[in-house]
Design a protein around this motif. Structure first.
Motif, PDB file in Angstrom:
ATOM      1  N   SER A   1       1.206  -1.418   0.075  1.00 34.83           N
ATOM      2  CA  SER A   1      -0.388   0.067  -0.051  1.00 34.83           C
ATOM      3  C   SER A   1       0.806   0.967  -0.477  1.00 34.83           C
ATOM      4  O   SER A   1       2.150   1.121   0.281  1.00 34.83           O
ATOM      5  N   SER A   2       0.391   2.408  -0.313  1.00 36.34           N
ATOM      6  CA  SER A   2       0.861   3.837  -0.221  1.00 36.34           C
ATOM      7  C   SER A   2      -0.437   4.948  -0.273  1.00 36.34           C
ATOM      8  O   SER A   2      -1.420   4.062  -0.089  1.00 36.34           O
ATOM      9  N   THR A   3       0.148   5.896  -0.770  1.00 36.76           N
ATOM     10  CA  THR A   3      -0.773   6.770  -0.435  1.00 36.76           C
ATOM     11  C   THR A   3      -1.887   6.740  -1.474  1.00 36.76           C
ATOM     12  O   THR A   3      -2.905   6.983  -1.263  1.00 36.76           O
ATOM     13  N   GLY A   4      -1.492   6.469  -2.173  1.00 38.11           N
ATOM     14  CA  GLY A   4      -2.247   6.236  -3.445  1.00 38.11           C
ATOM     15  C   GLY A   4      -2.838   5.458  -4.329  1.00 38.11           C
ATOM     16  O   GLY A   4      -3.672   4.608  -5.212  1.00 38.11           O
ATOM     17  N   ILE A   5      -1.868   4.070  -3.717  1.00 42.60           N
ATOM     18  CA  ILE A   5      -2.416   2.470  -4.061  1.00 42.60           C
ATOM     19  C   ILE A   5      -2.694   1.413  -3.172  1.00 42.60           C
ATOM     20  O   ILE A   5      -1.782   1.558  -1.935  1.00 42.60           O
ATOM     21  N   ASP A   6      -3.631   0.746  -3.298  1.00 44.76           N
ATOM     22  CA  ASP A   6      -3.269   0.367  -1.665  1.00 44.76           C
ATOM     23  C   ASP A   6      -4.024  -1.505  -2.422  1.00 44.76           C
ATOM     24  O   ASP A   6      -4.941  -1.384  -3.152  1.00 44.76           O
ATOM     25  N   ASP A   7      -2.953  -2.013  -2.310  1.00 45.55           N
ATOM     26  CA  ASP A   7      -3.410  -3.655  -2.791  1.00 45.55           C
ATOM     27  C   ASP A   7      -4.616  -4.043  -2.379  1.00 45.55           C
ATOM     28  O   ASP A   7      -3.220  -4.896  -1.374  1.00 45.55           O
ATOM     29  N   ASN A   8      -5.439  -5.099  -2.430  1.00 42.93           N
ATOM     30  CA  ASN A   8      -6.090  -5.909  -1.238  1.00 42.93           C
ATOM     31  C   ASN A   8      -6.619  -7.723  -2.705  1.00 42.93           C
ATOM     32  O   ASN A   8      -7.421  -8.251  -1.935  1.00 42.93           O
ATOM     33  N   ALA A   9      -6.172  -7.489  -3.467  1.00 50.08           N
ATOM     34  CA  ALA A   9      -6.090  -8.476  -5.003  1.00 50.08           C
ATOM     35  C   ALA A   9      -5.598  -9.838  -3.915  1.00 50.08           C
ATOM     36  O   ALA A   9      -4.507  -9.601  -3.604  1.00 50.08           O
ATOM     37  N   SER A  10      -6.427 -11.002  -4.202  1.00 59.66           N
ATOM     38  CA  SER A  10      -5.892 -12.245  -3.629  1.00 59.66           C
ATOM     39  C   SER A  10      -5.143 -13.237  -4.900  1.00 59.66           C
ATOM     40  O   SER A  10      -3.930 -13.738  -4.545  1.00 59.66           O
ATOM     41  N   ALA A  11      -4.820 -12.693  -6.227  1.00 58.17           N
ATOM     42  CA  ALA A  11      -4.291 -12.668  -7.318  1.00 58.17           C
ATOM     43  C   ALA A  11      -4.111 -11.785  -8.102  1.00 58.17           C
ATOM     44  O   ALA A  11      -4.799 -10.805  -8.521  1.00 58.17           O
ATOM     45  N   ASN A  12      -2.981 -12.070  -8.558  1.00 57.68           N
ATOM     46  CA  ASN A  12      -2.509 -11.232 -10.028  1.00 57.68           C
ATOM     47  C   ASN A  12      -4.168 -10.298 -11.246  1.00 57.68           C
ATOM     48  O   ASN A  12      -4.835 -10.744 -11.622  1.00 57.68           O
ATOM     49  N   ALA A  13      -4.087  -9.274 -10.644  1.00 60.74           N
ATOM     50  CA  ALA A  13      -4.680  -8.120 -11.370  1.00 60.74           C
ATOM     51  C   ALA A  13      -4.708  -6.835 -11.868  1.00 60.74           C
ATOM     52  O   ALA A  13      -5.097  -6.606 -12.973  1.00 60.74           O
ATOM     53  N   LEU A  14      -3.150  -6.661 -11.898  1.00 63.88           N
ATOM     54  CA  LEU A  14      -2.655  -5.610 -12.477  1.00 63.88           C
ATOM     55  C   LEU A  14      -1.111  -6.141 -13.063  1.00 63.88           C
ATOM     56  O   LEU A  14      -0.387  -6.256 -12.360  1.00 63.88           O
ATOM     57  N   THR A  15      -0.835  -6.315 -14.272  1.00 60.27           N
ATOM     58  CA  THR A  15       0.323  -6.549 -15.025  1.00 60.27           C
ATOM     59  C   THR A  15       0.724  -5.522 -15.806  1.00 60.27           C
ATOM     60  O   THR A  15       0.194  -4.641 -16.469  1.00 60.27           O
ATOM     61  N   ILE A  16       2.087  -4.776 -16.143  1.00 62.63           N
ATOM     62  CA  ILE A  16       2.851  -3.905 -17.120  1.00 62.63           C
ATOM     63  C   ILE A  16       3.633  -5.259 -17.740  1.00 62.63           C
ATOM     64  O   ILE A  16       4.675  -5.691 -17.183  1.00 62.63           O
ATOM     65  N   ASP A  17       3.700  -5.376 -18.428  1.00 60.59           N
ATOM     66  CA  ASP A  17       4.332  -6.908 -19.259  1.00 60.59           C
ATOM     67  C   ASP A  17       5.999  -6.109 -19.673  1.00 60.59           C
ATOM     68  O   ASP A  17       5.835  -5.146 -20.025  1.00 60.59           O
ATOM     69  N   SER A  18       5.994  -6.346 -21.090  1.00 58.36           N
ATOM     70  CA  SER A  18       7.895  -6.071 -21.223  1.00 58.36           C
ATOM     71  C   SER A  18       7.697  -5.867 -22.132  1.00 58.36           C
ATOM     72  O   SER A  18       8.545  -5.118 -22.753  1.00 58.36           O
ATOM     73  N   SER A  19       6.095  -4.410 -22.904  1.00 60.48           N
ATOM     74  CA  SER A  19       5.950  -4.359 -24.012  1.00 60.48           C
ATOM     75  C   SER A  19       5.506  -2.839 -23.304  1.00 60.48           C
ATOM     76  O   SER A  19       4.945  -2.330 -24.000  1.00 60.48           O
ATOM     77  N   SER A  20       5.712  -2.880 -21.997  1.00 63.01           N
ATOM     78  CA  SER A  20       5.424  -1.712 -21.475  1.00 63.01           C
ATOM     79  C   SER A  20       3.992  -1.576 -21.329  1.00 63.01           C
ATOM     80  O   SER A  20       3.168  -0.405 -20.791  1.00 63.01           O
ATOM     81  N   ASN A  21       2.858  -2.519 -21.590  1.00 64.21           N
ATOM     82  CA  ASN A  21       1.553  -2.252 -22.073  1.00 64.21           C
ATOM     83  C   ASN A  21       0.817  -2.898 -20.693  1.00 64.21           C
ATOM     84  O   ASN A  21       1.649  -3.476 -19.727  1.00 64.21           O
ATOM     85  N   LEU A  22       0.190  -2.081 -20.504  1.00 67.55           N
ATOM     86  CA  LEU A  22      -0.957  -1.858 -19.005  1.00 67.55           C
ATOM     87  C   LEU A  22      -1.809  -2.886 -19.346  1.00 67.55           C
ATOM     88  O   LEU A  22      -2.397  -3.027 -19.894  1.00 67.55           O
ATOM     89  N   GLN A  23      -1.769  -3.526 -18.167  1.00 72.14           N
ATOM     90  CA  GLN A  23      -2.568  -4.731 -18.115  1.00 72.14           C
ATOM     91  C   GLN A  23      -3.562  -5.098 -16.663  1.00 72.14           C
ATOM     92  O   GLN A  23      -2.928  -5.375 -16.169  1.00 72.14           O
TER      93      GLN A  23
END
Lengths: 251, 71
Positions: free
Chosen positions: A116-138
């Motif tokens: 967690s940070s001031t602007g991010i709160d990660d409560n996911a139990s599995a992968n929900a957000l990825t930035i892949d090797s091509s810099s794509n936001l998934q």
């Protein structure tokens, strides 16, 4: 045994020894800096030399009164440079003991189980957000799997009637009123190419009148560029203003 | 913004730019969004008629376009 004052940290001390590769010279370099010759015990051919008389030392420079020969055996023991290793007690190192920026990613055990940070709160139990090797936001966010998301790179909602006015927008620097029912959307930051997808909608209240359908002016070569997008609203062949124009550009 | 930017097209009609709140000043938007080489005038929104009945007939004297040239 009782102590007066703080209990010493667990540690050991060792006097450090340095062997020299001798040659016909009076100058040698010490591994550790010293203040003067008295901080060294120098031995040549296993005979201890008298400090300041047989040699002098300052910093990492060791100077002999007489040159050695390459066949001599020479070493020194640091008297004033006792090397001490201290293991700090458990849970005793605070932030002030760490140099700013000194904790590298290699020292962190990944993956983090919570974050967690001031602007991010990660409560996911599995992968929900990825930035892949091509810099794509998934991200998933209800899609069913983590997949590349394609962004609305510009959007605008404006009233094209009366005093033409922008209600709100994103990445749009201005709207140009070119005449009745004809408008140009100017982007604040250009698109990389003209292959973006444009979504256009116009609406009005019931009974207000016919505000026309959005059409592209294909006779105008500049209707679509990396920096702007031109469209018109028309009823048949007659352009007409529209009171609630909505555009989004996806890329 | 309460400003508008006016420039004249080659066919004599005029275009009116409505600046967005994008972090640029009206002058920066004028230089960016007015077609290259065309002179423009920055006016208050109140100087633009809200009656668009004859919008396509609006025109302006070139001598009034004195605030800059599109880049």
């Amino acid at each position: 045994m009782a102590y007066i004052g703080n209990i010493p940290a667990e540690k050991y001390s060792a006097f450090q020894k340095q062997d020299f590769t001798t040659s016909a010279t009076t100058s040698y370099t010490l591994d550790n800096p010293v203040a003067n010759a008295n901080e060294l015990a120098l031995f040549i051919n296993f005979v201890r030399q008298e400090p300041t008389t047989a040699y002098s030392a300052s910093g990492t420079s060791l100077t002999l009164t007489s040159a050695t020969a390459s066949s001599d055996d020479m070493y020194c023991v640091y008297l004033g440079k006792a090397v001490q290793t201290v293991n700090p007690p458990n849970a005793s190192v605070g932030a002030s003991q760490l140099v700013d920026g000194s904790v590298t990613s290699a020292k962190i055990n990944y993956p983090l189980t919570t974050f967690s940070s001031t602007g991010i709160d990660d409560n996911a139990s599995a992968n929900a957000l990825t930035i892949d090797s091509s810099s794509n936001l998934q991200f998933n966010s209800g899609f069913g799997s983590v997949a590349t998301a394609y962004g609305v790179r510009a959007w605008v909602n404006f009233n094209g009637t009366g005093t033409v006015a922008i209600q709100d927008s994103g990445n749009v620097s201005s709207v140009t009123d070119n005449g009745t029912g004809e408008y140009t959307i100017n982007f604040a930051s250009n698109f990389p190419d003209v292959n973006y997808c444009h979504l256009v909608g116009g609406s009005q209240g019931v009974g207000v009148g016919n505000n026309g359908l959005p059409v592209l002016n294909l006779n105008n070569a500049s209707y679509k560029s990396v920096s702007s997008f031109r469209l018109m609203f028309a009823v048949g062949n007659t352009t007409t203003d529209n009171s609630d124009i909505n555009l989004a550009f996806v890329r | 913004m309460d400003k508008r930017i006016i420039y004249k097209n080659d066919d004599g009609t005029i275009s009116i730019i409505i600046p967005a709140n994008c972090g640029l000043t009206v002058e920066q938007i004028a230089q960016k969004d007015v077609p290259t080489g065309k002179s423009y005038k920055i006016v208050n929104v109140s100087e633009i008629s809200s009656d668009r009945t004859f919008r396509n007939a609006w025109t302006i004297d070139d001598a009034q376009l004195t605030d800059g040239v599109g880049e």
